[in-house]
Design a protein around this motif. Structure first.
Motif, mmCIF file in Angstrom:
data_model
loop_
_atom_site.group_PDB
_atom_site.id
_atom_site.type_symbol
_atom_site.label_atom_id
_atom_site.label_comp_id
_atom_site.label_asym_id
_atom_site.label_seq_id
_atom_site.Cartn_x
_atom_site.Cartn_y
_atom_site.Cartn_z
ATOM 1 N N MET A 175 1.037 -1.321 -0.328
ATOM 2 C CA MET A 175 -0.268 -0.388 0.058
ATOM 3 C C MET A 175 0.919 1.602 0.035
ATOM 4 S SD MET A 175 -2.857 1.471 2.906
ATOM 5 C CE MET A 175 -3.674 3.340 2.694
ATOM 6 N N THR A 176 0.139 2.543 -0.807
ATOM 7 C CA THR A 176 1.548 3.209 -0.862
ATOM 8 C C THR A 176 0.718 4.436 -0.015
ATOM 9 O OG1 THR A 176 2.183 2.643 -2.980
ATOM 10 C CG2 THR A 176 2.118 5.137 -2.672
ATOM 11 N N ILE A 177 1.732 5.360 0.339
ATOM 12 C CA ILE A 177 0.944 6.105 1.475
ATOM 13 C C ILE A 177 1.167 7.573 1.281
ATOM 14 C CG2 ILE A 177 0.687 7.661 3.371
ATOM 15 C CD1 ILE A 177 0.977 5.056 4.648
ATOM 16 N N VAL A 178 0.263 8.374 0.421
ATOM 17 C CA VAL A 178 0.363 9.498 -0.552
ATOM 18 C C VAL A 178 0.516 10.898 0.420
ATOM 19 C CG1 VAL A 178 -0.229 10.803 -2.294
ATOM 20 C CG2 VAL A 178 -0.320 9.015 -2.253
ATOM 21 N N GLU A 179 1.909 11.307 1.087
ATOM 22 C CA GLU A 179 2.114 12.389 2.320
ATOM 23 C C GLU A 179 1.391 13.642 0.958
ATOM 24 O OE1 GLU A 179 5.048 14.566 4.449
ATOM 25 O OE2 GLU A 179 5.763 13.326 2.947
ATOM 26 N N LEU A 180 0.196 14.430 2.171
ATOM 27 C CA LEU A 180 -0.374 15.188 1.893
ATOM 28 C C LEU A 180 0.685 16.917 1.026
ATOM 29 C CD1 LEU A 180 -2.808 16.595 3.908
ATOM 30 C CD2 LEU A 180 -3.220 15.694 1.608
ATOM 31 N N PRO A 181 0.381 16.948 0.012
ATOM 32 C CA PRO A 181 1.430 18.422 -0.825
ATOM 33 C C PRO A 181 1.876 19.834 0.925
ATOM 34 C CG PRO A 181 -0.777 18.233 -1.786
ATOM 35 C CD PRO A 181 -0.478 17.639 -0.791
ATOM 36 N N ALA A 182 2.420 20.407 0.876
ATOM 37 C CA ALA A 182 2.563 20.961 2.024
ATOM 38 C C ALA A 182 1.365 22.315 2.125
ATOM 39 C CB ALA A 182 3.610 21.945 1.655
ATOM 40 N N GLU A 183 0.629 22.563 0.935
ATOM 41 C CA GLU A 183 -0.349 24.031 0.461
ATOM 42 C C GLU A 183 -1.641 22.903 1.107
ATOM 43 O OE1 GLU A 183 0.273 22.380 -3.648
ATOM 44 O OE2 GLU A 183 1.338 22.719 -2.382
ATOM 45 N N ALA A 184 -1.351 21.905 1.167
ATOM 46 C CA ALA A 184 -2.518 21.109 2.060
ATOM 47 C C ALA A 184 -2.666 20.472 3.030
ATOM 48 C CB ALA A 184 -2.828 19.780 1.222
ATOM 49 N N ARG A 185 -0.951 21.014 3.458
ATOM 50 C CA ARG A 185 -1.420 20.274 5.604
ATOM 51 C C ARG A 185 -1.359 21.571 5.345
ATOM 52 N NH1 ARG A 185 3.627 17.695 2.951
ATOM 53 N NH2 ARG A 185 4.774 19.363 4.074
ATOM 54 N N ALA A 186 -0.837 22.724 4.796
ATOM 55 C CA ALA A 186 -0.695 24.681 5.700
ATOM 56 C C ALA A 186 -2.636 24.705 5.763
ATOM 57 C CB ALA A 186 -0.143 25.288 4.672
ATOM 58 N N LEU A 187 -3.562 23.701 5.415
ATOM 59 C CA LEU A 187 -4.758 24.641 5.864
ATOM 60 C C LEU A 187 -5.739 23.203 6.902
ATOM 61 C CD1 LEU A 187 -6.165 23.653 2.036
ATOM 62 C CD2 LEU A 187 -5.654 25.491 3.796
ATOM 63 N N LEU A 188 -4.356 22.008 7.504
ATOM 64 C CA LEU A 188 -5.053 21.392 8.415
ATOM 65 C C LEU A 188 -4.828 22.327 9.836
ATOM 66 C CD1 LEU A 188 -3.227 17.598 7.697
ATOM 67 C CD2 LEU A 188 -6.002 18.603 7.784
ATOM 68 N N PRO A 189 -5.845 21.776 11.055
ATOM 69 C CA PRO A 189 -5.755 22.459 11.992
ATOM 70 C C PRO A 189 -4.584 21.971 13.326
ATOM 71 C CG PRO A 189 -6.768 20.951 12.429
ATOM 72 C CD PRO A 189 -7.138 20.773 11.190
ATOM 73 N N GLU A 190 -4.215 22.988 14.300
ATOM 74 C CA GLU A 190 -3.970 22.205 14.724
ATOM 75 C C GLU A 190 -3.142 20.778 15.914
ATOM 76 O OE1 GLU A 190 -4.189 26.596 15.567
ATOM 77 O OE2 GLU A 190 -5.427 25.416 15.109
ATOM 78 N N PRO A 191 -2.592 19.927 16.552
ATOM 79 C CA PRO A 191 -2.903 18.957 16.255
ATOM 80 C C PRO A 191 -3.590 19.338 17.945
ATOM 81 C CG PRO A 191 -0.348 19.779 16.742
ATOM 82 C CD PRO A 191 -0.915 20.684 15.814
ATOM 83 N N GLU A 192 -3.465 20.482 18.998
ATOM 84 C CA GLU A 192 -4.054 20.076 19.891
ATOM 85 C C GLU A 192 -4.416 22.149 20.336
ATOM 86 O OE1 GLU A 192 -4.807 18.094 22.531
ATOM 87 O OE2 GLU A 192 -3.224 16.899 21.555
ATOM 88 N N PRO A 193 -5.872 21.985 21.008
ATOM 89 C CA PRO A 193 -6.579 23.102 20.322
ATOM 90 C C PRO A 193 -5.338 24.225 21.294
ATOM 91 C CG PRO A 193 -7.915 21.880 21.991
ATOM 92 C CD PRO A 193 -6.824 21.307 21.570
ATOM 93 N N HIS A 194 -5.711 25.039 21.091
ATOM 94 C CA HIS A 194 -4.334 26.795 21.073
ATOM 95 C C HIS A 194 -5.028 27.477 22.182
ATOM 96 C CE1 HIS A 194 -1.828 30.238 19.889
ATOM 97 N NE2 HIS A 194 -3.105 31.006 20.622
ATOM 98 N N ARG A 195 -3.903 27.379 22.598
ATOM 99 C CA ARG A 195 -4.437 28.538 24.181
ATOM 100 C C ARG A 195 -3.586 28.830 24.627
ATOM 101 N NH1 ARG A 195 -4.604 22.265 25.397
ATOM 102 N NH2 ARG A 195 -6.834 21.927 25.835
#
Length: 349
Positions: free
Chosen positions: A1-21
């Motif tokens: 199975m090939t895992i396709v890594e998200l391009p940088a511009e797509a990764r930039a759309l993801l939220p913080e791994p934990e809520p910002h405080r």
């Protein structure tokens, strides 16, 4: 199975791994802003209590309390400039009041008064929206129209986690992203859509993760951390105003009171869960940091409570007075030009 890594511009759309405080992290407080946030939170908590009491007295038909969510409400109003627009849901009376609408007018809809109790254009606040999520396409349309006209206007729309399960939510986000409309969507994730827990509504890691599917950034913030919510919303508003397009912000919070006065939350929420969230009360968190930095004295706390009591007394006086509705209002503002049938009804009174 090939895992396709998200391009940088797509990764930039993801939220913080934990809520910002900011609270409890050692962040340097703003010595002017943070005490003002505390004062407004105290006022908001007291208004929630007063409105709930007025409902029990029959002065309001219903009241959806935002106790526990005051940080989201206050921050939403403060993040905007006077030229911007706020699109609230039915639980967002504190945001409406903080935006400048007088408290009795903001509660007009819940009292059964005509035309939602206030003029939306005066403070650029749309009517409190009872149907879930229908205010979101309205916010997107207004923001898009403002952009087409060249107006420097941002719309901020509030919605609960339950509203994200409605079609209007998805349609609004899709249009906003395609049009790059200057709009910010704030999801107050208070864990329940009345009695339906979040886990039954979505399988996504967070509601903020939904943003990437529409091509907009998602932000995740601690909804009980007032300075953090305001910081994230101001950044999203600035991004929208500069042409960067929409942002989806999820504020993780909790509704400490029942859904409304007609709800018995003990039927679906364990008391230990509520107790755990009371430890994360937004007033307690902010007061703790302010005291640690010498920015909240006993005298300042008393002054904040006195200010809150003054506003509660004003609301109490206004809503305990009997309304004097004019029957002619039934025929006003139905059509720009009254139809013959409507004129006949009016004249037959």
């Amino acid at each position: 199975m090939t895992i396709v890594e998200l391009p940088a511009e797509a990764r930039a759309l993801l939220p913080e791994p934990e809520p910002h405080r900011l609270l409890g992290t050692g962040a340097t407080p703003d010595p002017t802003l943070w005490p003002e946030l505390y004062r407004l939170l105290v006022r908001g908590r007291r208004l929630n209590e007063q409105a709930t009491a007025l409902t029990r007295q029959g002065r309001l038909a219903v009241y959806p309390s935002s106790t526990g969510q005051e940080a989201c409400q206050i921050a939403a109003a403060l993040a905007l400039e006077p030229r911007d627009w706020l699109f609230p849901s039915y639980r967002d009376t504190l945001a409406v009041i903080t935006r400048g609408v007088p408290a009795p007018a903001a509660l007009g809809l819940l009292r059964g008064e005509w035309h939602t109790g206030y003029d939306p254009r005066e403070h650029r606040v749309a009517p409190l929206c009872t149907p879930l999520a229908t205010q979101l396409p309205h916010a997107t349309g207004l923001a898009h129209a403002a952009r087409l006209r060249g107006d420097d206007v941002v719309a901020l729309a509030l919605v609960g986690d339950g509203g994200t399960s409605e079609g209007d939510f998805h349609e609004a986000l899709n249009f906003a992203a395609v049009w790059r409309a200057p709009v910010v969507f704030l999801v107050q994730n208070n864990q329940y859509a009345i009695s339906v827990p979040l886990a039954v509504q979505t399988a996504a890691p967070s509601l903020a993760h939904k943003a990437i599917g529409y091509g907009m950034p998602g932000r995740l913030v601690d909804g009980n951390d007032a300075p953090a919510v305001l910081q994230v919303l101001r950044e999203a508003v600035a991004r929208a105003r500069s042409g960067g397009g929409p942002t989806l912000v999820e504020a993780v919070t909790y509704r400490l009171d029942a859904h409304t006065n007609a709800d018995d939350a003990t039927r679906y929420r364990p008391p230990e869960e509520v107790a755990a969230w009371r430890e994360r009360d937004p007033l307690t968190l902010l007061a703790r940091d302010l005291r640690a930095h010498g920015l909240l004295t006993d005298e300042a706390e008393r002054a904040a409570r006195a200010d809150a009591e003054t506003h509660a007394a004003g609301l109490r006086a206004a809503l305990t007075a009997d309304a004097a509705p004019d029957p002619a209002d039934l025929f006003a503002h139905v059509y720009a030009t009254p139809t013959p049938h409507l004129r006949e009804q009016r004249d037959a009174r």
